[in-house]
Scaffold this motif. Structure first.
Motif, PDB file in Angstrom:
ATOM      1  N   VAL A 206       0.838  -1.206   0.000  1.00  0.00           N
ATOM      2  CA  VAL A 206       0.000   0.000   0.000  1.00  0.00           C
ATOM      3  C   VAL A 206       0.871   1.254   0.000  1.00  0.00           C
ATOM      4  N   ILE A 207       1.916   1.268   0.832  1.00  0.00           N
ATOM      5  CA  ILE A 207       2.811   2.424   0.877  1.00  0.00           C
ATOM      6  C   ILE A 207       3.485   2.632  -0.476  1.00  0.00           C
ATOM      7  N   ASP A 208       3.922   1.542  -1.099  1.00  0.00           N
ATOM      8  CA  ASP A 208       4.574   1.660  -2.411  1.00  0.00           C
ATOM      9  C   ASP A 208       3.612   2.162  -3.474  1.00  0.00           C
ATOM     10  N   LEU A 209       2.333   1.799  -3.361  1.00  0.00           N
ATOM     11  CA  LEU A 209       1.352   2.233  -4.356  1.00  0.00           C
ATOM     12  C   LEU A 209       1.105   3.733  -4.305  1.00  0.00           C
ATOM     13  N   LEU A 210       1.390   4.365  -3.175  1.00  0.00           N
ATOM     14  CA  LEU A 210       1.212   5.816  -3.095  1.00  0.00           C
ATOM     15  C   LEU A 210       2.105   6.537  -4.103  1.00  0.00           C
ATOM     16  N   ALA A 211       3.248   5.935  -4.437  1.00  0.00           N
ATOM     17  CA  ALA A 211       4.145   6.560  -5.408  1.00  0.00           C
ATOM     18  C   ALA A 211       3.580   6.539  -6.812  1.00  0.00           C
TER      19      ALA A 211
ATOM     20  N   VAL B  60      -1.132  15.330 -10.001  1.00  0.00           N
ATOM     21  CA  VAL B  60      -2.368  16.095 -10.236  1.00  0.00           C
ATOM     22  C   VAL B  60      -3.476  15.615  -9.307  1.00  0.00           C
ATOM     23  N   VAL B  61      -3.532  14.308  -9.075  1.00  0.00           N
ATOM     24  CA  VAL B  61      -4.544  13.759  -8.169  1.00  0.00           C
ATOM     25  C   VAL B  61      -4.295  14.263  -6.749  1.00  0.00           C
ATOM     26  N   TYR B  62      -3.036  14.272  -6.326  1.00  0.00           N
ATOM     27  CA  TYR B  62      -2.721  14.819  -5.013  1.00  0.00           C
ATOM     28  C   TYR B  62      -3.104  16.291  -4.936  1.00  0.00           C
ATOM     29  N   GLY B  63      -2.865  17.038  -6.018  1.00  0.00           N
ATOM     30  CA  GLY B  63      -3.229  18.443  -6.009  1.00  0.00           C
ATOM     31  C   GLY B  63      -4.727  18.660  -5.903  1.00  0.00           C
ATOM     32  N   LEU B  64      -5.500  17.892  -6.670  1.00  0.00           N
ATOM     33  CA  LEU B  64      -6.961  18.000  -6.582  1.00  0.00           C
ATOM     34  C   LEU B  64      -7.456  17.651  -5.185  1.00  0.00           C
ATOM     35  N   TRP B  65      -6.933  16.564  -4.641  1.00  0.00           N
ATOM     36  CA  TRP B  65      -7.356  16.157  -3.299  1.00  0.00           C
ATOM     37  C   TRP B  65      -6.966  17.204  -2.256  1.00  0.00           C
ATOM     38  N   GLY B  66      -5.748  17.725  -2.375  1.00  0.00           N
ATOM     39  CA  GLY B  66      -5.296  18.718  -1.414  1.00  0.00           C
ATOM     40  C   GLY B  66      -6.102  20.007  -1.469  1.00  0.00           C
ATOM     41  N   GLY B  67      -6.412  20.472  -2.696  1.00  0.00           N
ATOM     42  CA  GLY B  67      -7.144  21.731  -2.822  1.00  0.00           C
ATOM     43  C   GLY B  67      -8.624  21.623  -2.512  1.00  0.00           C
ATOM     44  N   LEU B  68      -9.251  20.493  -2.901  1.00  0.00           N
ATOM     45  CA  LEU B  68     -10.699  20.362  -2.760  1.00  0.00           C
ATOM     46  C   LEU B  68     -11.138  19.666  -1.478  1.00  0.00           C
ATOM     47  N   ALA B  69     -10.302  18.806  -0.927  1.00  0.00           N
ATOM     48  CA  ALA B  69     -10.706  18.035   0.253  1.00  0.00           C
ATOM     49  C   ALA B  69      -9.880  18.387   1.483  1.00  0.00           C
ATOM     50  N   LEU B  70      -8.557  18.363   1.360  1.00  0.00           N
ATOM     51  CA  LEU B  70      -7.717  18.583   2.535  1.00  0.00           C
ATOM     52  C   LEU B  70      -7.781  20.020   3.032  1.00  0.00           C
TER      53      LEU B  70
ATOM     54  N   ILE C 278       2.951  13.508   2.041  1.00  0.00           N
ATOM     55  CA  ILE C 278       2.347  12.250   1.592  1.00  0.00           C
ATOM     56  C   ILE C 278       3.030  11.748   0.325  1.00  0.00           C
ATOM     57  N   MET C 279       3.468  12.655  -0.534  1.00  0.00           N
ATOM     58  CA  MET C 279       4.157  12.262  -1.752  1.00  0.00           C
ATOM     59  C   MET C 279       5.590  11.797  -1.477  1.00  0.00           C
ATOM     60  N   VAL C 280       6.190  12.282  -0.393  1.00  0.00           N
ATOM     61  CA  VAL C 280       7.556  11.911  -0.037  1.00  0.00           C
ATOM     62  C   VAL C 280       7.602  10.577   0.696  1.00  0.00           C
ATOM     63  N   VAL C 281       6.533  10.244   1.415  1.00  0.00           N
ATOM     64  CA  VAL C 281       6.531   9.045   2.269  1.00  0.00           C
ATOM     65  C   VAL C 281       6.888   7.764   1.521  1.00  0.00           C
ATOM     66  N   PRO C 282       6.327   7.475   0.327  1.00  0.00           N
ATOM     67  CA  PRO C 282       6.620   6.176  -0.296  1.00  0.00           C
ATOM     68  C   PRO C 282       8.099   5.924  -0.551  1.00  0.00           C
ATOM     69  N   ILE C 283       8.804   6.872  -1.147  1.00  0.00           N
ATOM     70  CA  ILE C 283      10.208   6.639  -1.485  1.00  0.00           C
ATOM     71  C   ILE C 283      11.066   6.573  -0.231  1.00  0.00           C
ATOM     72  N   THR C 284      10.786   7.433   0.756  1.00  0.00           N
ATOM     73  CA  THR C 284      11.569   7.408   1.989  1.00  0.00           C
ATOM     74  C   THR C 284      11.328   6.126   2.762  1.00  0.00           C
TER      75      THR C 284
ATOM     76  N   LEU D 271      16.558  11.824  -1.090  1.00  0.00           N
ATOM     77  CA  LEU D 271      15.729  11.555  -2.260  1.00  0.00           C
ATOM     78  C   LEU D 271      14.328  12.131  -2.064  1.00  0.00           C
ATOM     79  N   GLY D 272      13.809  12.002  -0.848  1.00  0.00           N
ATOM     80  CA  GLY D 272      12.523  12.627  -0.557  1.00  0.00           C
ATOM     81  C   GLY D 272      12.583  14.135  -0.667  1.00  0.00           C
ATOM     82  N   LEU D 273      13.691  14.717  -0.205  1.00  0.00           N
ATOM     83  CA  LEU D 273      13.862  16.160  -0.326  1.00  0.00           C
ATOM     84  C   LEU D 273      13.898  16.582  -1.783  1.00  0.00           C
ATOM     85  N   GLY D 274      14.584  15.796  -2.618  1.00  0.00           N
ATOM     86  CA  GLY D 274      14.600  16.107  -4.044  1.00  0.00           C
ATOM     87  C   GLY D 274      13.213  16.072  -4.656  1.00  0.00           C
ATOM     88  N   ARG D 275      12.398  15.104  -4.233  1.00  0.00           N
ATOM     89  CA  ARG D 275      11.011  15.042  -4.729  1.00  0.00           C
ATOM     90  C   ARG D 275      10.235  16.277  -4.292  1.00  0.00           C
ATOM     91  N   ALA D 276      10.421  16.686  -3.044  1.00  0.00           N
ATOM     92  CA  ALA D 276       9.685  17.845  -2.536  1.00  0.00           C
ATOM     93  C   ALA D 276      10.151  19.144  -3.194  1.00  0.00           C
TER      94      ALA D 276
END
Length: 311
Positions: free
Chosen positions: A111-116, A121-131, A172-178, A226-231
């Motif tokens: 499940v954690i790996d699937l977050l990657a 864009v999906v994270y952006g939509l969720w963050g702006g409209l729901a979070l 949340i986007m950094v968690v999978p790779i880290t 690597l997570g920092l590079g993603r962020a």
């Protein structure tokens, strides 16, 4: 009567070894050439942006006053994301590698790996409209109880589109790779080290602290970098979540939030004039340099840690 040692036989080099070595060299050179090509392109196309007309930098007056708030916003968003993501990632990695039974650890890892695989864009939509709306009570509470801290000085945002929201989405986007890299490094700790610590009477946490963490230090640092590079390089999620303005502030919960370099390029490049495009490409060159410096510093920290372990 003196005897001479027989000459050692020459190692046999098989054709497959030569092919593999040649392919490895070609791959390494290709990566280096690609990086050099990116740098050259950004330098050539962005150089005119360093001395564009003053109105192009509005509301700033020159390139450095234009890019300064963007660099600050980029680093601030990445630091907020890491502060949230790193403890969670290390905790999940330890749970999977040393605490959870295999029948539970494997599904959690999947499940954690699937977050990657989720598009930004999906994270952006969720963050702006729901979070963002869901965080409004949290933002109000932080302002009411912790406004003496500069990070929560307010006034609180009425939309929830703040640097704190963007930081959570990036986390949340950094968690999978880290988590994935930390999990693999923790699992590679020599079993004899762990058993020796347990045999000496250490608890499981003491065994992890004394045997696992020292062995995995360089790997965890690599995972964090690597997570920092993603962020640092994330574009669409931040652009869709953050209500950004060209300011420099540590306030994480107000309507005035510094923009990041990547989100600023994504938001302005399409409608930009040639002079403005040169300025945006020049900011991309600055982001390239910042990322290079961060990775160089990480490599130095890792190599220094490895030298200390071998002493």
């Amino acid at each position: 009567m003196s005897s001479t040692a027989p000459p050692s036989p020459r190692p046999v080099v098989r054709p497959g070894d030569r092919i593999f070595a040649g392919a490895s060299r070609v791959a390494a050179l290709t990566i280096m050439l690609a990086l050099a090509g990116v740098f050259v392109f950004l330098a050539i196309e962005g150089y005119p942006g360093l001395s564009a007309p003053e109105n192009i930098y509005a509301p700033a007056t020159d390139f450095w006053s234009y890019v300064g708030p963007l660099v600050f916003g980029t680093i601030l968003a990445a630091v907020v994301a890491l502060v949230i993501a790193v403890p969670f990632s290390i905790g999940v990695a330890l749970f999977i590698s040393h605490y959870a039974p295999p029948r539970i650890a494997a599904p959690i890892a999947y499940v954690i790996d699937l977050l990657a695989a989720v598009p930004s864009v999906v994270y952006g939509l969720w963050g702006g409209l729901a979070l963002a709306p869901a965080l409004r009570p949290v933002i109000d509470w932080l302002y009411d109880n912790l406004s003496f801290i500069p990070f929560f000085a307010g006034p609180p945002s009425v939309t929830g589109r703040t640097m704190l929201t963007a930081g959570i989405v990036l986390a949340i986007m950094v968690v999978p790779i880290t988590t994935a890299i930390s999990r693999e490094v923790f699992a590679q700790t020599p079993r004899l080290h762990e058993e020796a610590a347990m045999a000496l009477g250490a608890t499981r946490w003491e065994m992890i602290r004394l045997a696992v963490f020292p062995y995995a230090r360089s790997g965890v640092i690599s995972a964090v970098m690597l997570g920092l590079g993603r962020a640092l390089g994330e574009t669409m999620a931040v652009a869709m979540v953050l209500s950004a303005t060209p300011v420099v502030t540590l306030n994480l919960i107000s309507n005035s939030n510094p923009a990041t370099i990547a989100s600023n390029i994504a938001s302005n490049y399409k409608e930009a004039t040639p002079d403005k495009q040169a300025v945006l490409i020049a900011t991309g060159l600055v982001l390239f340099a910042v990322t290079f410096v961060v990775n160089f510093a990480a490599r130095w920290v890792i190599s220094r840690g490895e030298r200390n372990l071998t002493r």
